[in-house]
Write a protein that holds these residues in place. Structure first.
Motif, PDB file in Angstrom:
ATOM      1  N   LEU A   1     -13.659   4.588  -1.132  1.00  0.00           N
ATOM      2  CA  LEU A   1     -12.546   4.120  -1.958  1.00  0.00           C
ATOM      3  C   LEU A   1     -13.105   3.559  -3.260  1.00  0.00           C
ATOM      4  CD1 LEU A   1      -9.446   3.436  -2.056  1.00  0.00           C
ATOM      5  CD2 LEU A   1     -10.083   1.164  -1.244  1.00  0.00           C
ATOM      6  N   GLU A   2     -12.572   4.030  -4.394  1.00  0.00           N
ATOM      7  CA  GLU A   2     -13.014   3.548  -5.704  1.00  0.00           C
ATOM      8  C   GLU A   2     -12.018   2.503  -6.203  1.00  0.00           C
ATOM      9  OE1 GLU A   2     -14.463   5.171 -10.121  1.00  0.00           O
ATOM     10  OE2 GLU A   2     -13.592   6.565  -8.647  1.00  0.00           O
ATOM     11  N   ALA A   3     -12.445   1.262  -6.205  1.00  0.00           N
ATOM     12  CA  ALA A   3     -11.562   0.164  -6.596  1.00  0.00           C
ATOM     13  C   ALA A   3     -12.361  -0.880  -7.360  1.00  0.00           C
ATOM     14  CB  ALA A   3     -10.901  -0.465  -5.370  1.00  0.00           C
ATOM     15  N   TYR A   4     -11.694  -1.509  -8.334  1.00  0.00           N
ATOM     16  CA  TYR A   4     -12.340  -2.529  -9.163  1.00  0.00           C
ATOM     17  C   TYR A   4     -11.395  -3.714  -9.308  1.00  0.00           C
ATOM     18  CZ  TYR A   4     -15.026   1.641 -10.451  1.00  0.00           C
ATOM     19  OH  TYR A   4     -15.761   2.786 -10.406  1.00  0.00           O
ATOM     20  N   ASP A   5     -11.981  -4.910  -9.431  1.00  0.00           N
ATOM     21  CA  ASP A   5     -11.157  -6.096  -9.652  1.00  0.00           C
ATOM     22  C   ASP A   5     -10.965  -6.318 -11.146  1.00  0.00           C
ATOM     23  OD1 ASP A   5     -13.291  -8.529 -10.386  1.00  0.00           O
ATOM     24  OD2 ASP A   5     -14.147  -6.985  -9.069  1.00  0.00           O
ATOM     25  N   VAL A   6      -9.793  -6.853 -11.491  1.00  0.00           N
ATOM     26  CA  VAL A   6      -9.398  -7.064 -12.884  1.00  0.00           C
ATOM     27  C   VAL A   6      -9.012  -8.522 -13.073  1.00  0.00           C
ATOM     28  CG1 VAL A   6      -7.869  -6.323 -14.741  1.00  0.00           C
ATOM     29  CG2 VAL A   6      -8.504  -4.718 -12.955  1.00  0.00           C
ATOM     30  N   SER A   7      -9.400  -9.085 -14.209  1.00  0.00           N
ATOM     31  CA  SER A   7      -9.011 -10.452 -14.543  1.00  0.00           C
ATOM     32  C   SER A   7      -7.857 -10.409 -15.540  1.00  0.00           C
ATOM     33  CB  SER A   7     -10.195 -11.218 -15.152  1.00  0.00           C
ATOM     34  OG  SER A   7     -11.257 -11.326 -14.220  1.00  0.00           O
ATOM     35  N   TYR A   8      -6.790 -11.125 -15.235  1.00  0.00           N
ATOM     36  CA  TYR A   8      -5.628 -11.177 -16.116  1.00  0.00           C
ATOM     37  C   TYR A   8      -5.529 -12.574 -16.731  1.00  0.00           C
ATOM     38  CZ  TYR A   8      -4.121  -6.797 -13.968  1.00  0.00           C
ATOM     39  OH  TYR A   8      -4.059  -5.501 -13.525  1.00  0.00           O
ATOM     40  N   ALA A   9      -5.271 -12.616 -18.040  1.00  0.00           N
ATOM     41  CA  ALA A   9      -5.174 -13.899 -18.749  1.00  0.00           C
ATOM     42  C   ALA A   9      -3.748 -14.167 -19.189  1.00  0.00           C
ATOM     43  CB  ALA A   9      -6.117 -13.893 -19.956  1.00  0.00           C
ATOM     44  N   THR A  10      -2.776 -13.606 -18.488  1.00  0.00           N
ATOM     45  CA  THR A  10      -1.369 -13.750 -18.854  1.00  0.00           C
ATOM     46  C   THR A  10      -0.595 -14.406 -17.726  1.00  0.00           C
ATOM     47  OG1 THR A  10      -0.897 -11.530 -18.005  1.00  0.00           O
ATOM     48  CG2 THR A  10      -1.438 -11.725 -20.346  1.00  0.00           C
ATOM     49  N   ALA A  11       0.624 -14.824 -18.039  1.00  0.00           N
ATOM     50  CA  ALA A  11       1.544 -15.376 -17.047  1.00  0.00           C
ATOM     51  C   ALA A  11       2.946 -14.896 -17.377  1.00  0.00           C
ATOM     52  CB  ALA A  11       1.490 -16.907 -17.021  1.00  0.00           C
ATOM     53  N   VAL A  12       3.762 -14.741 -16.359  1.00  0.00           N
ATOM     54  CA  VAL A  12       5.119 -14.216 -16.542  1.00  0.00           C
ATOM     55  C   VAL A  12       5.899 -15.056 -17.545  1.00  0.00           C
ATOM     56  CG1 VAL A  12       7.325 -13.838 -15.376  1.00  0.00           C
ATOM     57  CG2 VAL A  12       5.195 -13.120 -14.272  1.00  0.00           C
ATOM     58  N   ARG A  13       5.690 -16.370 -17.514  1.00  0.00           N
ATOM     59  CA  ARG A  13       6.442 -17.254 -18.413  1.00  0.00           C
ATOM     60  C   ARG A  13       6.132 -16.976 -19.887  1.00  0.00           C
ATOM     61  NH1 ARG A  13       2.289 -20.813 -16.541  1.00  0.00           N
ATOM     62  NH2 ARG A  13       3.607 -21.437 -14.802  1.00  0.00           N
ATOM     63  N   GLU A  14       5.037 -16.273 -20.171  1.00  0.00           N
ATOM     64  CA  GLU A  14       4.632 -16.000 -21.551  1.00  0.00           C
ATOM     65  C   GLU A  14       5.220 -14.695 -22.086  1.00  0.00           C
ATOM     66  OE1 GLU A  14       0.174 -17.908 -21.764  1.00  0.00           O
ATOM     67  OE2 GLU A  14       0.402 -15.957 -20.747  1.00  0.00           O
ATOM     68  N   LEU A  15       6.059 -14.026 -21.324  1.00  0.00           N
ATOM     69  CA  LEU A  15       6.577 -12.717 -21.728  1.00  0.00           C
ATOM     70  C   LEU A  15       7.135 -12.689 -23.148  1.00  0.00           C
ATOM     71  CD1 LEU A  15       7.398  -9.769 -21.171  1.00  0.00           C
ATOM     72  CD2 LEU A  15       9.497 -10.660 -20.114  1.00  0.00           C
ATOM     73  N   PRO A  16       8.062 -13.577 -23.559  1.00  0.00           N
ATOM     74  CA  PRO A  16       8.603 -13.500 -24.928  1.00  0.00           C
ATOM     75  C   PRO A  16       7.523 -13.645 -25.995  1.00  0.00           C
ATOM     76  CG  PRO A  16       9.969 -14.916 -23.540  1.00  0.00           C
ATOM     77  CD  PRO A  16       8.718 -14.648 -22.764  1.00  0.00           C
ATOM     78  N   ASP A  17       6.608 -14.598 -25.815  1.00  0.00           N
ATOM     79  CA  ASP A  17       5.561 -14.814 -26.818  1.00  0.00           C
ATOM     80  C   ASP A  17       4.609 -13.620 -26.900  1.00  0.00           C
ATOM     81  OD1 ASP A  17       6.627 -17.314 -27.312  1.00  0.00           O
ATOM     82  OD2 ASP A  17       5.266 -18.343 -25.936  1.00  0.00           O
TER      83      ASP A  17
END
Length: 331
Positions: A180-196
């Protein structure tokens, strides 16, 4: 001497072992015997109920485990020639899974989609219909889940890459399913920031958040640029966005995944099918319309909870805006 006269008293002690008037005395033993018998019945009844509950629970857990195990077993069998079908018997090389194996996997997964934790049946069938046309192909999937083995199996002969926010889950599945080819990803966002985030992307559309670019060097807040370098050079045929988490205000949300999928499709692909699951949610719908565009919607395979877009890249891509026709070149 004169003998004593008058009534005399005679006391007779009866033995407890003797029968009086032909009737045996009552014994406490029958009562004690019935009491023990009733307790035994109650114990057996409780034991039976607990045993049945255990069996039912084990059966449901085994069925869920068998779902994934079956898909990986079929993939392994097909890889070694076990699913050759008619074409293989005739001596011709068959590309991808035999149709009857493909249909059987979809049918099994669709039936499992009625239980909690699995993708709904209409969405499974819609995604499978895309893979039926495009597989074997290059497929990128944001998010690991119950359908992970299904997508890998349906794209037999192609390349299927998975991205997930949880490095422990990635390592777990890689160890459980070799290859299985899989990689971990780091996200620097949050749902509350959607409009901005949307406002910032619109303001920088001609600069760091442009539609066609190499995400590896992008400075856009929505860009995912920490993947292995070689993934940015792949022309992806199918991109499925089914992660990361986005059901709470503090969750990463799928803003970056949808934006990055849109840029990848326009930068390297010729025609990329982008599918966004949970499309009824605010983040998925807003970002889908912003970066994948309504004019690219494929209505035939769109469901209430799945958005399907056909995004054209290369010379057909609009390099100035995500949506709308490319600007005409002035002579």
């Amino acid at each position: 001497m004169k003998a004593m006269a008058g009534p005399r008293l005679l006391v007779v002690h009866t033995s407890s072992n003797k029968v009086a008037n032909g009737v045996a005395p009552a014994s406490p033993m029958p009562f004690l015997g019935w009491s023990r018998f009733l307790w035994l019945v109650v114990f057996l009844a409780l034991f039976t109920c607990v045993s049945l509950l255990t069996v039912f629970s084990t059966a449901r857990a085994s069925a869920a485990a068998a779902y994934q195990a079956t898909l990986f077993t079929v993939t392994a069998a097909a890889a070694t020639g076990g699913g050759g079908g008619v074409g293989a018997a005739a001596g011709t090389e068959e590309v991808g899974l035999p149709r009857y194996v493909f249909d059987a996997l979809v049918q099994y997964a669709a039936a499992a989609g009625n239980s909690s934790g699995c993708m709904p049946e209409p969405d499974v069938r819609a995604i499978a219909s895309v893979l039926r046309r495009r597989a074997p192909c290059n497929m990128l999937v944001y998010g690991l889940g119950a359908e992970t083995p299904l997508w890998r199996a349906l794209n037999h002969g192609g390349r299927t890459v998975f991205l997930d926010e949880n490095p422990y889950y990635v390592a777990h599945l890689e160890g459980k399913h070799p290859g299985l080819e899989a990689y971990d990803v780091s996200y620097a966002t949050a749902v509350r920031e959607l409009p901005d985030l949307l406002d910032a992307a619109r303001a920088a559309r001609a600069a760091e958040c442009r539609p066609v670019q190499n995400l590896l060097f992008s400075e856009c807040r929505l860009a995912i640029n920490d993947l292995p370098n070689q993934l940015y050079d792949v022309a992806w045929d199918v991109i499925l966005v089914d992660g990361p988490r986005g059901f709470t205000e503090g969750s990463p949300g799928r803003m970056s995944a949808i934006y990055s999928a849109a840029v990848m499709a326009r930068t390297k692909g010729a025609e990329t099918e982008v599918l966004v699951h949970d499309y009824e949610q605010e983040v998925e719908r807003a970002c889908g319309r912003e970066f994948l565009c309504e004019e690219n919607r494929v209505t035939g395979t769109t469901t209430p909870s799945l958005g399907h877009f056909l995004v054209r890249g290369g010379a057909a891509a609009n390099r100035e805006a995500f949506c709308g026709p490319p600007a005409k070149k002035s002579n």
